[in-house]
Scaffold this active site. Structure first.
Site, PDB file in Angstrom:
ATOM      1  N   GLU A  84     -86.131  -4.932 -85.684  1.00 52.00           N
ATOM      2  CA  GLU A  84     -86.538  -4.358 -84.390  1.00 52.00           C
ATOM      3  C   GLU A  84     -87.864  -3.622 -84.522  1.00 52.00           C
ATOM      4  O   GLU A  84     -88.697  -3.637 -83.612  1.00 52.00           O
ATOM      5  CB  GLU A  84     -85.424  -3.440 -83.856  1.00 52.00           C
ATOM      6  CG  GLU A  84     -84.255  -4.267 -83.327  1.00 52.00           C
ATOM      7  CD  GLU A  84     -82.893  -3.605 -83.421  1.00 52.00           C
ATOM      8  OE1 GLU A  84     -82.821  -2.381 -83.624  1.00 52.00           O
ATOM      9  OE2 GLU A  84     -81.892  -4.332 -83.302  1.00 52.00           O
TER      10      GLU A  84
ATOM     11  N   GLY B 190     -76.993  -8.035 -83.069  1.00 53.42           N
ATOM     12  CA  GLY B 190     -76.617  -7.604 -81.727  1.00 53.42           C
ATOM     13  C   GLY B 190     -76.251  -8.753 -80.804  1.00 53.42           C
ATOM     14  O   GLY B 190     -76.140  -8.560 -79.595  1.00 53.42           O
TER      15      GLY B 190
ATOM     16  N   GLU C  50     -80.872  -9.742 -92.897  1.00 54.13           N
ATOM     17  CA  GLU C  50     -80.427  -9.667 -91.501  1.00 54.13           C
ATOM     18  C   GLU C  50     -81.102 -10.773 -90.697  1.00 54.13           C
ATOM     19  O   GLU C  50     -82.232 -10.588 -90.207  1.00 54.13           O
ATOM     20  CB  GLU C  50     -80.798  -8.310 -90.897  1.00 54.13           C
ATOM     21  CG  GLU C  50     -80.141  -7.136 -91.569  1.00 54.13           C
ATOM     22  CD  GLU C  50     -80.002  -5.949 -90.614  1.00 54.13           C
ATOM     23  OE1 GLU C  50     -78.889  -5.468 -90.452  1.00 54.13           O
ATOM     24  OE2 GLU C  50     -81.012  -5.544 -90.011  1.00 54.13           O
TER      25      GLU C  50
ATOM     26  N   SER D  48     -74.180  -8.559 -86.585  1.00 54.81           N
ATOM     27  CA  SER D  48     -72.864  -8.710 -85.953  1.00 54.81           C
ATOM     28  C   SER D  48     -71.695  -8.643 -86.934  1.00 54.81           C
ATOM     29  O   SER D  48     -70.717  -9.367 -86.788  1.00 54.81           O
ATOM     30  CB  SER D  48     -72.823 -10.001 -85.121  1.00 54.81           C
ATOM     31  OG  SER D  48     -73.789  -9.942 -84.078  1.00 54.81           O
TER      32      SER D  48
ATOM     33  N   ASN E  17     -76.099   1.625 -88.989  1.00 55.72           N
ATOM     34  CA  ASN E  17     -77.392   1.847 -88.345  1.00 55.72           C
ATOM     35  C   ASN E  17     -77.125   2.147 -86.870  1.00 55.72           C
ATOM     36  O   ASN E  17     -76.862   1.239 -86.092  1.00 55.72           O
ATOM     37  CB  ASN E  17     -78.244   0.576 -88.515  1.00 55.72           C
ATOM     38  CG  ASN E  17     -79.541   0.640 -87.736  1.00 55.72           C
ATOM     39  OD1 ASN E  17     -79.932   1.696 -87.231  1.00 55.72           O
ATOM     40  ND2 ASN E  17     -80.223  -0.500 -87.629  1.00 55.72           N
ATOM     41  N   TRP E  18     -77.209   3.424 -86.521  1.00 53.02           N
ATOM     42  CA  TRP E  18     -76.842   3.815 -85.155  1.00 53.02           C
ATOM     43  C   TRP E  18     -77.913   3.445 -84.134  1.00 53.02           C
ATOM     44  O   TRP E  18     -77.684   3.523 -82.930  1.00 53.02           O
ATOM     45  CB  TRP E  18     -76.594   5.327 -85.086  1.00 53.02           C
ATOM     46  CG  TRP E  18     -75.387   5.794 -85.835  1.00 53.02           C
ATOM     47  CD1 TRP E  18     -74.572   5.046 -86.668  1.00 53.02           C
ATOM     48  CD2 TRP E  18     -74.820   7.113 -85.820  1.00 53.02           C
ATOM     49  NE1 TRP E  18     -73.554   5.829 -87.164  1.00 53.02           N
ATOM     50  CE2 TRP E  18     -73.678   7.106 -86.666  1.00 53.02           C
ATOM     51  CE3 TRP E  18     -75.173   8.303 -85.196  1.00 53.02           C
ATOM     52  CZ2 TRP E  18     -72.897   8.235 -86.881  1.00 53.02           C
ATOM     53  CZ3 TRP E  18     -74.391   9.436 -85.408  1.00 53.02           C
ATOM     54  CH2 TRP E  18     -73.257   9.396 -86.241  1.00 53.02           C
ATOM     55  N   LYS E  19     -79.089   3.123 -84.583  1.00 51.52           N
ATOM     56  CA  LYS E  19     -80.208   2.791 -83.676  1.00 51.52           C
ATOM     57  C   LYS E  19     -80.413   3.923 -82.665  1.00 51.52           C
ATOM     58  O   LYS E  19     -80.190   5.081 -83.001  1.00 51.52           O
ATOM     59  CB  LYS E  19     -79.963   1.435 -83.007  1.00 51.52           C
ATOM     60  CG  LYS E  19     -79.634   0.344 -84.037  1.00 51.52           C
ATOM     61  CD  LYS E  19     -79.642  -1.038 -83.470  1.00 51.52           C
ATOM     62  CE  LYS E  19     -79.259  -2.024 -84.567  1.00 51.52           C
ATOM     63  NZ  LYS E  19     -79.371  -3.409 -84.150  1.00 51.52           N
TER      64      LYS E  19
ATOM     65  N   GLY F 204     -74.739  -2.478 -87.226  1.00 46.21           N
ATOM     66  CA  GLY F 204     -75.288  -1.825 -86.044  1.00 46.21           C
ATOM     67  C   GLY F 204     -74.178  -1.439 -85.078  1.00 46.21           C
ATOM     68  O   GLY F 204     -73.500  -0.429 -85.249  1.00 46.21           O
TER      69      GLY F 204
ATOM     70  N   HIS G 248     -86.794  -2.782 -90.529  1.00 46.83           N
ATOM     71  CA  HIS G 248     -85.782  -3.410 -89.669  1.00 46.83           C
ATOM     72  C   HIS G 248     -86.478  -4.382 -88.704  1.00 46.83           C
ATOM     73  O   HIS G 248     -87.592  -4.115 -88.247  1.00 46.83           O
ATOM     74  CB  HIS G 248     -85.015  -2.341 -88.895  1.00 46.83           C
ATOM     75  CG  HIS G 248     -83.831  -2.911 -88.182  1.00 46.83           C
ATOM     76  ND1 HIS G 248     -83.939  -3.543 -86.968  1.00 46.83           N
ATOM     77  CD2 HIS G 248     -82.524  -2.983 -88.536  1.00 46.83           C
ATOM     78  CE1 HIS G 248     -82.730  -3.979 -86.605  1.00 46.83           C
ATOM     79  NE2 HIS G 248     -81.860  -3.637 -87.536  1.00 46.83           N
TER      80      HIS G 248
HETATM   81  P1  PGA Z   1     -75.586  -5.445 -85.282  1.00 53.64           P
HETATM   82  O1  PGA Z   1     -76.944  -4.825 -85.874  1.00 53.64           O
HETATM   83  O2  PGA Z   1     -74.494  -5.146 -86.285  1.00 53.64           O
HETATM   84  O3  PGA Z   1     -75.370  -4.732 -83.973  1.00 53.64           O
HETATM   85  O4  PGA Z   1     -75.797  -6.900 -85.119  1.00 53.64           O
HETATM   86  C1  PGA Z   1     -77.243  -4.886 -87.244  1.00 53.64           C
HETATM   87  C2  PGA Z   1     -78.565  -4.246 -87.509  1.00 53.64           C
HETATM   88  O5  PGA Z   1     -79.473  -4.363 -86.673  1.00 53.64           O
HETATM   89  O6  PGA Z   1     -78.762  -3.595 -88.558  1.00 53.64           O
END
Ligand code: PGA
Length: 254
Positions: free
Chosen positions: A97, A173, A167, A212, A9-11, A233, A95
């Site tokens: 976010e 993150g 998640e 993470s 997931n490149w966000k 991510g 997600h």
């Molecule tokens: P992260 O994000 O690996 O940077 O913790 C995971 C995600 O939000 O899908």
């Protein structure tokens, strides 16, 4: 037998130049292994470029979100059919976010999930609790509520091929990963929820862990019986680390 899946997931990251370098490194560096699947989810505008760069490789393409609606006066939205049209096969839905920063409620997530399935794509439905919810012992209740909202709109029998990503919000993150045992406990709970509805489907459902995930912790996580890969991510932007994570998913099929 569930085929492990690693999705990046490149966000809100990337540029034409950076994406080109990253995708070329993945295409040449990822071992061909039919035993596991790899997907990258760049920002919308880069999807056609990414589809061209991935052409001929076994790495699949996904999007980070999709509209709940299929067409019409919805300024700024992108439909699941459009995503299919430019070569996507997967779509991340719900997600944390999007839930926390853009106000996506359980019902909106359920509508998006249904729209993705209706377009013939594979939804990756994200669920997970915040730190406060975990500390109050509400993890299972929160995850159950998030799943039930979607199951209320799309019956378990119609989830064929869909993917769930657990998640924990406190692990995203933050560098703070759930331990393999903590993650496994919630994954088993999620599978158990489906088992009460459709045992066959529950056995086939791929449940990814996200939060993470790194090259250094992936093997221990993916080694757990109900963890079928990862939604990655930060580490998905680093070709070397992402390849290590993908390698950890090889041979972890259960
Ligand atoms: P992260 O994000 O690996 O940077 O913790 C995971 C995600 O939000 O899908």
């Amino acid at each position: 037998m569930r085929r492990p899946l690693v999705a990046g997931n490149w966000k809100l990251n990337g540029s034409r130049a950076a994406n080109g370098a990253l995708l070329r490194a993945l295409v040449s560096g990822c071992r061909d292994d039919a035993g596991r699947e790899i997907v990258v989810c760049p920002p919308f505008v880069y999807l056609p470029d990414a589809a061209a760069l991935l052409g001929g490789s076994t790495i699949g393409l996904g999007a980070q979100d999709a509209a709940a609606e299929s067409a019409g006066a919805f300024t700024g939205e992108i439909s699941a059919a459009m995503l299919a049209d430019v070569g996507c096969r997967y779509v991340i839905v719900g997600h944390s976010e999007r839930r926390a920063l853009y106000g996506e409620c359980d019902d909106m997530v359920a509508r998006k999930f249904a729209a993705v399935l209706a377009a013939g794509l594979v939804p990756i439905l994200c669920v997970g609790e915040t730190l406060e919810e975990r500390e109050r012992d509400q993890t299972e209740a929160v995850v159950e509520r998030q799943l039930r909202a979607v199951l209320g709109r799309v019956a378990a029998s119609a989830w064929q091929g869909a993917v769930v990503a657990y998640e924990p919000v406190w692990a995203i993150g933050t560098g703070r990963t759930a331990t393999p045992q903590q993650a496994q406990a919630v994954h088993a709970f999620i599978r158990g929820q489906f088992a009460t509805l459709d045992a066959r489907m529950a056995g086939q459902l791929r449940i990814l862990y996200g939060g993470s995930v790194k090259g250094a912790n992936a093997a221990a996580l993916f080694g757990m019986p109900d963890i079928d890969g990862g939604l990655v991510g930060g580490a998905s932007l680093d070709a070397q680390d992402f390849i290590l994570i993908c390698d950890a998913a090889s041979g972890s099929a259960t």
